[in-house]
Design a protein around this motif. Sequence first.
Motif, PDB file in Angstrom:
ATOM      1  N   THR A 146       5.221  10.579  -0.482  1.00  0.00           N
ATOM      2  CA  THR A 146       4.657   9.460  -0.661  1.00  0.00           C
ATOM      3  C   THR A 146       5.659   8.254  -0.345  1.00  0.00           C
ATOM      4  OG1 THR A 146       3.154  10.112  -2.427  1.00  0.00           O
ATOM      5  CG2 THR A 146       3.529   7.862  -2.327  1.00  0.00           C
ATOM      6  N   GLY A 147       4.986   7.443   0.490  1.00  0.00           N
ATOM      7  CA  GLY A 147       5.937   5.990   0.921  1.00  0.00           C
ATOM      8  C   GLY A 147       5.231   4.895   1.049  1.00  0.00           C
ATOM      9  N   SER A 148       5.790   3.816   1.218  1.00  0.00           N
ATOM     10  CA  SER A 148       5.534   2.510   1.290  1.00  0.00           C
ATOM     11  C   SER A 148       6.326   1.703   2.132  1.00  0.00           C
ATOM     12  CB  SER A 148       5.205   1.894  -0.118  1.00  0.00           C
ATOM     13  OG  SER A 148       4.738   0.518   0.136  1.00  0.00           O
TER      14      SER A 148
ATOM     15  N   THR B 217       5.007   7.316  -7.119  1.00  0.00           N
ATOM     16  CA  THR B 217       5.092   6.226  -6.460  1.00  0.00           C
ATOM     17  C   THR B 217       5.794   6.130  -5.065  1.00  0.00           C
ATOM     18  OG1 THR B 217       5.336   4.709  -8.332  1.00  0.00           O
ATOM     19  CG2 THR B 217       5.607   3.534  -6.064  1.00  0.00           C
ATOM     20  N   THR B 218       6.886   6.663  -4.698  1.00  0.00           N
ATOM     21  CA  THR B 218       7.483   7.142  -3.630  1.00  0.00           C
ATOM     22  C   THR B 218       8.448   8.133  -4.012  1.00  0.00           C
ATOM     23  OG1 THR B 218       9.329   5.553  -4.096  1.00  0.00           O
ATOM     24  CG2 THR B 218       7.587   4.741  -2.589  1.00  0.00           C
ATOM     25  N   GLY B 219       8.634   9.213  -2.763  1.00  0.00           N
ATOM     26  CA  GLY B 219       9.503  10.343  -2.957  1.00  0.00           C
ATOM     27  C   GLY B 219       8.728  11.537  -2.485  1.00  0.00           C
TER      28      GLY B 219
ATOM     29  N   ASP C 141      18.153  10.568  -4.394  1.00  0.00           N
ATOM     30  CA  ASP C 141      16.721  11.009  -4.317  1.00  0.00           C
ATOM     31  C   ASP C 141      16.123   9.775  -5.057  1.00  0.00           C
ATOM     32  OD1 ASP C 141      14.418  12.171  -4.023  1.00  0.00           O
ATOM     33  OD2 ASP C 141      14.747  14.120  -5.062  1.00  0.00           O
ATOM     34  N   PRO C 142      15.868   8.416  -4.511  1.00  0.00           N
ATOM     35  CA  PRO C 142      15.299   7.663  -5.301  1.00  0.00           C
ATOM     36  C   PRO C 142      13.890   7.818  -5.669  1.00  0.00           C
ATOM     37  CG  PRO C 142      16.621   6.633  -3.289  1.00  0.00           C
ATOM     38  CD  PRO C 142      16.411   8.188  -3.225  1.00  0.00           C
TER      39      PRO C 142
ATOM     40  N   SER D 234       0.854  -1.335   0.028  1.00  0.00           N
ATOM     41  CA  SER D 234       0.087  -0.206   0.122  1.00  0.00           C
ATOM     42  C   SER D 234       0.826   1.196   0.051  1.00  0.00           C
ATOM     43  CB  SER D 234      -0.764  -0.092   1.186  1.00  0.00           C
ATOM     44  OG  SER D 234      -0.370   0.271   2.380  1.00  0.00           O
ATOM     45  N   HIS D 235       0.465   2.416  -0.446  1.00  0.00           N
ATOM     46  CA  HIS D 235       1.170   3.640  -0.378  1.00  0.00           C
ATOM     47  C   HIS D 235       0.305   4.664   0.379  1.00  0.00           C
ATOM     48  CE1 HIS D 235       2.958   1.497  -3.598  1.00  0.00           C
ATOM     49  NE2 HIS D 235       3.912   2.356  -3.725  1.00  0.00           N
ATOM     50  N   ALA D 236       1.000   5.702   1.211  1.00  0.00           N
ATOM     51  CA  ALA D 236       0.525   6.566   1.784  1.00  0.00           C
ATOM     52  C   ALA D 236       1.236   7.859   1.412  1.00  0.00           C
ATOM     53  CB  ALA D 236       0.669   6.588   3.262  1.00  0.00           C
ATOM     54  N   THR D 237       0.230   9.070   1.384  1.00  0.00           N
ATOM     55  CA  THR D 237       0.694  10.217   0.842  1.00  0.00           C
ATOM     56  C   THR D 237       0.305  11.475   1.936  1.00  0.00           C
ATOM     57  OG1 THR D 237       0.527  10.140  -1.485  1.00  0.00           O
ATOM     58  CG2 THR D 237       0.923  12.281  -0.681  1.00  0.00           C
ATOM     59  N   GLY D 238       1.447  12.006   2.474  1.00  0.00           N
ATOM     60  CA  GLY D 238       1.136  13.142   3.419  1.00  0.00           C
ATOM     61  C   GLY D 238       1.570  14.388   2.857  1.00  0.00           C
ATOM     62  N   VAL D 239       0.694  15.458   3.346  1.00  0.00           N
ATOM     63  CA  VAL D 239       0.985  16.878   2.968  1.00  0.00           C
ATOM     64  C   VAL D 239       1.209  17.749   3.882  1.00  0.00           C
ATOM     65  CG1 VAL D 239      -0.441  18.949   1.479  1.00  0.00           C
ATOM     66  CG2 VAL D 239      -0.809  16.542   0.985  1.00  0.00           C
ATOM     67  N   PHE D 240       2.472  18.184   3.891  1.00  0.00           N
ATOM     68  CA  PHE D 240       2.761  19.110   4.906  1.00  0.00           C
ATOM     69  C   PHE D 240       3.330  20.614   4.538  1.00  0.00           C
ATOM     70  CE2 PHE D 240       4.604  14.777   5.004  1.00  0.00           C
ATOM     71  CZ  PHE D 240       4.574  14.285   6.547  1.00  0.00           C
ATOM     72  N   ASP D 241       2.972  21.366   5.518  1.00  0.00           N
ATOM     73  CA  ASP D 241       3.502  22.966   5.460  1.00  0.00           C
ATOM     74  C   ASP D 241       3.886  23.438   6.736  1.00  0.00           C
ATOM     75  OD1 ASP D 241       1.264  23.520   6.545  1.00  0.00           O
ATOM     76  OD2 ASP D 241       0.318  24.339   4.969  1.00  0.00           O
ATOM     77  N   ARG D 242       4.265  24.457   6.585  1.00  0.00           N
ATOM     78  CA  ARG D 242       4.577  25.348   7.906  1.00  0.00           C
ATOM     79  C   ARG D 242       5.942  24.814   8.704  1.00  0.00           C
ATOM     80  NH1 ARG D 242       0.759  28.967   9.393  1.00  0.00           N
ATOM     81  NH2 ARG D 242      -0.203  29.529   7.239  1.00  0.00           N
TER      82      ARG D 242
END
Length: 529
Positions: free
Chosen positions: A299-301, A286-288, A258-259, A224-232
Amino acid sequence: MTAYLRALAAEWTKFRTMRGWVAAVMVAAGLIVGLGLLPGLGGSCGKNGPGSECVLPVGPGGEEVTDSFTFVHQPLAGDGSVTVRLTGLTGRLPGTDSGGPRPGLVPWAKAGLIVRAATTPGAAYAAVMMTGANGVRLQYDFTHDVAGKPGSVSAEAPRWLRLTRAGDTVTAAESTDGVAWTTVGSARLTGLPSTVEAGLFVTSPQYAEEVDDGLGAGAMGGPSHATGVFDRLALAGGWQGDAWKTDVIGAAGGPGGDPGGGAGAPGGAPSGPSGPGTVAAAPDLTTGAERAGDTLRLTGSGDIAPAVPGAAGIGVTISSTLVGTFAGLIVVVVLGAVFVTAEYRRGLIRTTFAASPHRVRLLVAKATVVGGVTFVAGLVAAAVVVTLGQDVLRGNGVYLHPASTATEVRVVAGTAALLAVAAVLALALGTLLRRGVTAVTTAVVVIVMPYLLAMTVLPTPAGEWVLRVSPAAAFALQQASPAYPQVANLYIPANGYYPLAPWAGLAVLAGWAAVALMAAAALLRKRDA
């Protein structure tokens, strides 16, 4: 005591002079050893030449771990802190037969901040994170988990996270507005180097789903993959420069460069509420990591957790060498029942009672003999198969999780105890019913059938209930891997995880045997031979 020893000697002489009974014990032990050493499971570890060996990283506590995630980081020299706002956490699950990946977030998907001793897999770390369905957590050194506030995260309801390092101690805090903070907990990482790698991370464990096809439980799934959105993003303390690096830790080839193909992360920004940033669309990510203004999307797995066997894990444990226990159990159950019913069938029970008038003492002597013999046979068979079976599995390319000496001893001795107490329970049932076929059938239904139903027919909730209340609960003695609540996996009997602790499972079987023996003793006193 002298009278008991005489009865015990008589029953032992009776047992060892009956070739069929001795042969039954040897057959039970042979089944355990033979089925355990037969080529069965197969794998690819070490089968495709150099480099195909399966090796897992080892954590600070010596346990095997999974350590795979997307990491945007830079060095932190000495003490300091990092703060960030998380405005989104979404995911993708493996696709079905009819299509590609589908939207969805596994419960233990993780996005947040992490401080690590190094980027090498297995390094000491502490992290504060938002999870897919388990709220905010502080996790450190793979096996430790501290719960923060529950909830989810979105652009409308963001969550602020902060990690602060002071010497060997890393403290995690959370906030809903970036002003009022709540401490989640602290972790002491012994031997943490003066310069660490710290920053943002995202990962998402293997997805596994139980499938019931009517003939038993199975599993399906995939990465599975997850994507987090960050700021500040805000920094304080001994950060070394503003050059951020993106690594996919645990990826093929190891960390470096930077794979994931992502751009550098933004530098420090002032704290305080503001609207969510804009993230450029990247459907093929996909990841990165990628950057849009002061917003970073990762995005990571993978996972940062202890490595476990099972549908969402890798490999097997020493329990897989004991596949013959079930067959051996059937034999010792039959033996336990006929050890007493044979005397009723042949009319020899009156002679036995005449020689040993104290019937309860006689019953105890019979139980001691049949339990002792099966325990010794089971102990030898289990020791042989656990020792040699590991080499067989590895030779077949199967990844085998190492077990401590204490675990191996408990599994071996527990298997012997399971067989011995089951034989005593069967003996008690034979004493109650007196007829060979009836006693054997009842013993098999009471002792053997629950395990078969729980493992192959019943849905998992019903199967786990059976494995809590039936004599089959004692199979928990063979569980060789702990179930971690914070590690995503299918902790079900079919994967070698039982609902009771090992010795609690034996206590259930022992309780059945004790009740049956007391009932048998009461009837022996009252009725004629």
